[in-house]
Design a protein around this motif. Structure first.
Motif, PDB file in Angstrom:
ATOM      1  N   VAL A   1      -1.548 -45.162 -29.600  1.00  0.00           N
ATOM      2  CA  VAL A   1      -1.389 -45.375 -31.374  1.00  0.00           C
ATOM      3  C   VAL A   1      -0.393 -46.352 -31.669  1.00  0.00           C
ATOM      4  O   VAL A   1      -0.607 -47.201 -32.259  1.00  0.00           O
ATOM      5  CB  VAL A   1      -0.910 -43.821 -31.869  1.00  0.00           C
ATOM      6  CG1 VAL A   1      -0.828 -44.003 -33.470  1.00  0.00           C
ATOM      7  CG2 VAL A   1      -2.158 -42.877 -31.556  1.00  0.00           C
ATOM      8  N   VAL A   2       0.850 -46.218 -30.747  1.00  0.00           N
ATOM      9  CA  VAL A   2       1.741 -47.253 -31.259  1.00  0.00           C
ATOM     10  C   VAL A   2       1.616 -48.715 -30.841  1.00  0.00           C
ATOM     11  O   VAL A   2       1.628 -49.680 -31.540  1.00  0.00           O
ATOM     12  CB  VAL A   2       3.295 -46.681 -30.808  1.00  0.00           C
ATOM     13  CG1 VAL A   2       4.299 -47.652 -30.841  1.00  0.00           C
ATOM     14  CG2 VAL A   2       3.653 -45.515 -31.346  1.00  0.00           C
ATOM     15  N   GLY A   3       1.058 -48.646 -29.542  1.00  0.00           N
ATOM     16  CA  GLY A   3       0.360 -49.934 -29.089  1.00  0.00           C
ATOM     17  C   GLY A   3      -0.644 -50.628 -29.988  1.00  0.00           C
ATOM     18  O   GLY A   3      -0.738 -51.560 -30.122  1.00  0.00           O
ATOM     19  N   SER A   4      -1.567 -49.751 -30.524  1.00  0.00           N
ATOM     20  CA  SER A   4      -2.370 -50.193 -31.575  1.00  0.00           C
ATOM     21  C   SER A   4      -1.670 -50.855 -32.845  1.00  0.00           C
ATOM     22  O   SER A   4      -2.116 -51.672 -33.306  1.00  0.00           O
ATOM     23  CB  SER A   4      -3.603 -49.252 -31.935  1.00  0.00           C
ATOM     24  OG  SER A   4      -4.147 -48.690 -30.680  1.00  0.00           O
ATOM     25  N   VAL A   5      -0.923 -50.112 -33.222  1.00  0.00           N
ATOM     26  CA  VAL A   5      -0.065 -50.556 -34.473  1.00  0.00           C
ATOM     27  C   VAL A   5       0.500 -51.773 -34.107  1.00  0.00           C
ATOM     28  O   VAL A   5       0.395 -52.756 -35.032  1.00  0.00           O
ATOM     29  CB  VAL A   5       0.662 -49.435 -34.804  1.00  0.00           C
ATOM     30  CG1 VAL A   5       1.703 -49.904 -35.981  1.00  0.00           C
ATOM     31  CG2 VAL A   5       0.238 -48.114 -35.341  1.00  0.00           C
TER      32      VAL A   5
ATOM     33  N   LEU B   1       7.847 -49.116 -30.079  1.00  0.00           N
ATOM     34  CA  LEU B   1       7.111 -49.204 -28.758  1.00  0.00           C
ATOM     35  C   LEU B   1       8.094 -48.930 -27.661  1.00  0.00           C
ATOM     36  O   LEU B   1       7.799 -47.932 -26.884  1.00  0.00           O
ATOM     37  CB  LEU B   1       6.058 -50.232 -28.517  1.00  0.00           C
ATOM     38  CG  LEU B   1       5.358 -50.191 -27.289  1.00  0.00           C
ATOM     39  CD1 LEU B   1       4.319 -49.012 -27.225  1.00  0.00           C
ATOM     40  CD2 LEU B   1       4.511 -51.438 -27.053  1.00  0.00           C
ATOM     41  N   LEU B   2       9.188 -49.699 -27.597  1.00  0.00           N
ATOM     42  CA  LEU B   2      10.112 -49.633 -26.428  1.00  0.00           C
ATOM     43  C   LEU B   2      10.824 -48.497 -26.501  1.00  0.00           C
ATOM     44  O   LEU B   2      11.004 -47.835 -25.480  1.00  0.00           O
ATOM     45  CB  LEU B   2      11.003 -50.899 -26.331  1.00  0.00           C
ATOM     46  CG  LEU B   2      10.317 -52.338 -26.454  1.00  0.00           C
ATOM     47  CD1 LEU B   2      11.417 -53.316 -26.470  1.00  0.00           C
ATOM     48  CD2 LEU B   2       9.361 -52.496 -24.907  1.00  0.00           C
ATOM     49  N   ARG B   3      11.247 -47.985 -27.680  1.00  0.00           N
ATOM     50  CA  ARG B   3      11.813 -46.814 -27.717  1.00  0.00           C
ATOM     51  C   ARG B   3      10.837 -45.619 -27.532  1.00  0.00           C
ATOM     52  O   ARG B   3      11.251 -44.553 -26.727  1.00  0.00           O
ATOM     53  CB  ARG B   3      12.337 -46.608 -29.418  1.00  0.00           C
ATOM     54  CG  ARG B   3      13.118 -45.224 -29.381  1.00  0.00           C
ATOM     55  CD  ARG B   3      13.622 -45.195 -30.690  1.00  0.00           C
ATOM     56  NE  ARG B   3      14.552 -46.403 -31.062  1.00  0.00           N
ATOM     57  CZ  ARG B   3      15.702 -46.283 -30.989  1.00  0.00           C
ATOM     58  NH1 ARG B   3      16.330 -45.249 -30.521  1.00  0.00           N
ATOM     59  NH2 ARG B   3      16.397 -47.571 -31.570  1.00  0.00           N
ATOM     60  N   CYS B   4       9.578 -45.663 -27.664  1.00  0.00           N
ATOM     61  CA  CYS B   4       8.730 -44.525 -27.399  1.00  0.00           C
ATOM     62  C   CYS B   4       8.700 -44.635 -25.562  1.00  0.00           C
ATOM     63  O   CYS B   4       8.301 -43.348 -25.060  1.00  0.00           O
ATOM     64  CB  CYS B   4       7.235 -44.691 -28.037  1.00  0.00           C
ATOM     65  SG  CYS B   4       7.227 -44.335 -29.624  1.00  0.00           S
ATOM     66  N   GLY B   5       8.669 -45.658 -25.256  1.00  0.00           N
ATOM     67  CA  GLY B   5       8.414 -45.734 -23.765  1.00  0.00           C
ATOM     68  C   GLY B   5       9.374 -45.081 -22.941  1.00  0.00           C
ATOM     69  O   GLY B   5       9.497 -44.327 -22.018  1.00  0.00           O
TER      70      GLY B   5
END
Length: 418
Positions: A39-43, A60-64
């Motif tokens: 989802v975040v990657g699509s955003v 995205l980096l924080r989610c990773g």
């Protein structure tokens, strides 16, 4: 233990169920990480098309990083094998955008995101397969014991009370019960191997971390050595040098007051006074070479001017180091110039020396040029080798151009941190 014993004990071993929990929990975590990163990657992709990259990419980096922490906790809890984290140097850059982009380009970040997506794709079906096999094994093996409670026919038209059906279902149940442990262990081992490959430090990471640790240790050792030089210089200046100065003054007074003594006796006082003055001069030179107090008080310009004034050749000195670099770098620059001028005085037979010390952004550049006979080489003598070792220990670079007949050009660059 025999092969048969291992097979019979496999479904009841703790390691089997820990491997099962690893796969099941991995599947749940995989669903979360796959969904979150997708989802975040699509955003991020949509914002990138719109020309907005900084904030979504940072998210995205924080989610990773968060997904990686969850998976590391999973392995530590269920396998007892903590996966070490890759120590990252903080990305530098003048702006948040450049720092985020620099972090995104690091291989370890791409590996985190890859494992977050791969674990979701692989462990979700792995969880379904393992749970299905365990269900068949645990329910199918003892089916003959509770078949009487089942309907005569199931939805597939099987006659559940027929002996042949019960034998087939029991056989399938036994096969799953005693075969599933090996399946889940293989899946758990594969999961752990992929995680170590993508999340743990590689050999190159280990070497890079080792180099970083050694570099930090080297900096600390240099700082400690400079601090010890300062302490010794202060102790000599405030203690030994002061007492020696007092002794020389007293001997000078005695030399004047006892001038009426016979020449032989007066000569003893004169010699003692001269010896004290000579020792005091040598001690001052030693203290100055150990660590010049003027370097801390007034900076490189004043300290290098003092060296140049004592050199028996003409010296043209230019110093432009605003703002002042770190004390360790200042000390390294001072001793580099001091050693270079010592070599000029001893070996070069020069008439003139030009010294330029300039700060260029994050580098301190030193250039020493003499019009001597040339032929200087790092392989000849210990002076230039010691100079090179001092420069390297400070994280700098040294270049020497000295054709026979001259001129000799020594160029040094040091990392300049204020």
């Amino acid at each position: 233990m025999t092969v048969g014993g291992r097979v019979l004990r496999a479904p009841w071993r703790v390691s089997t169920w820990m491997a099962t929990f690893q796969i099941v929990v991995g599947g749940i975590v995989g669903i979360l990480t796959f969904t979150l990163l997708s989802v975040v990657g699509s955003v991020v992709l949509m914002f990138a098309v719109a020309g907005i990259r900084r904030l979504p990419l940072s998210v995205l980096l924080r989610c990773g990083r968060m997904c990686t922490r969850m998976n590391r906790s999973r392995f530590a809890a269920l396998r007892g094998e903590p996966i070490p984290a890759v120590i990252q140097s903080p990305p530098g850059g003048p702006s948040l955008r450049s720092r985020v982009w620099a972090e995104a380009q690091q291989p370890v970040v791409r590996s985190r995101l890859a494992y977050g997506l791969l674990s979701g794709v692989a462990l979700m079906p792995g969880t379904a397969v393992s749970m299905t096999l365990w269900t068949i094994g645990l329910l199918g093996t003892p089916i003959a014991a509770y078949a009487w409670a089942l309907p005569e026919r199931n939805d597939f038209g099987w006659r559940l009370h027929e002996p042949v059906t019960l034998i087939v279902l029991t056989s399938v149940g036994l096969l799953c019960l005693y075969g599933t442990p090996w399946v889940v262990r293989a899946m758990a081992a594969w999961d752990a191997a992929v995680a170590r490959r993508l999340l743990a430090p590689s050999r190159a990471d280990h070497l890079a971390q080792r180099v970083e640790v050694l570099a930090e240790s080297q900096v600390r050792l240099i700082d400690a050595a400079d601090a010890e030089r300062r302490r010794i210089e202060r102790d000599l200046h405030d203690g030994t040098q002061q007492r020696l100065t007092s002794l020389a003054m007293n001997l000078g007074i005695a030399r004047e007051l006892l001038s009426h003594l016979p020449p032989e006796e007066h000569k003893l006082v004169v010699d003692a006074h001269d010896e004290a003055m000579q020792t005091l001069t040598e001690l001052r030179g030693f203290v100055r070479g150990l660590y010049p107090a003027v370097l801390d008080e007034r900076g490189l310009d004043a300290a290098l001017s003092g060296i140049a004034a004592r050199l028996p050749v003409s010296v043209c000195l230019t110093v432009d180091v605003v703002p002042r670099p770190a004390p360790t770098i200042e000390a390294a620059a001072y001793f580099v110039v001091s050693e270079a001028l010592t070599n000029v005085a001893k070996h070069a037979e020069a008439d003139e020396v030009h010294i330029d010390v300039n700060r260029l952004d994050d580098r301190l550049r030193i250039r020493v040029v003499d019009d001597g006979r040339g032929g200087a080489s790092l392989e000849k003598g210990t002076g230039l080798r010691g100079l090179r070792e001092r420069v390297i220990s400070a994280g700098g670079e040294l270049a020497i151009d000295s054709p026979v007949g001259g001129p000799t050009v020594i160029t040094v660059e040091l990392p300049c941190v204020s």
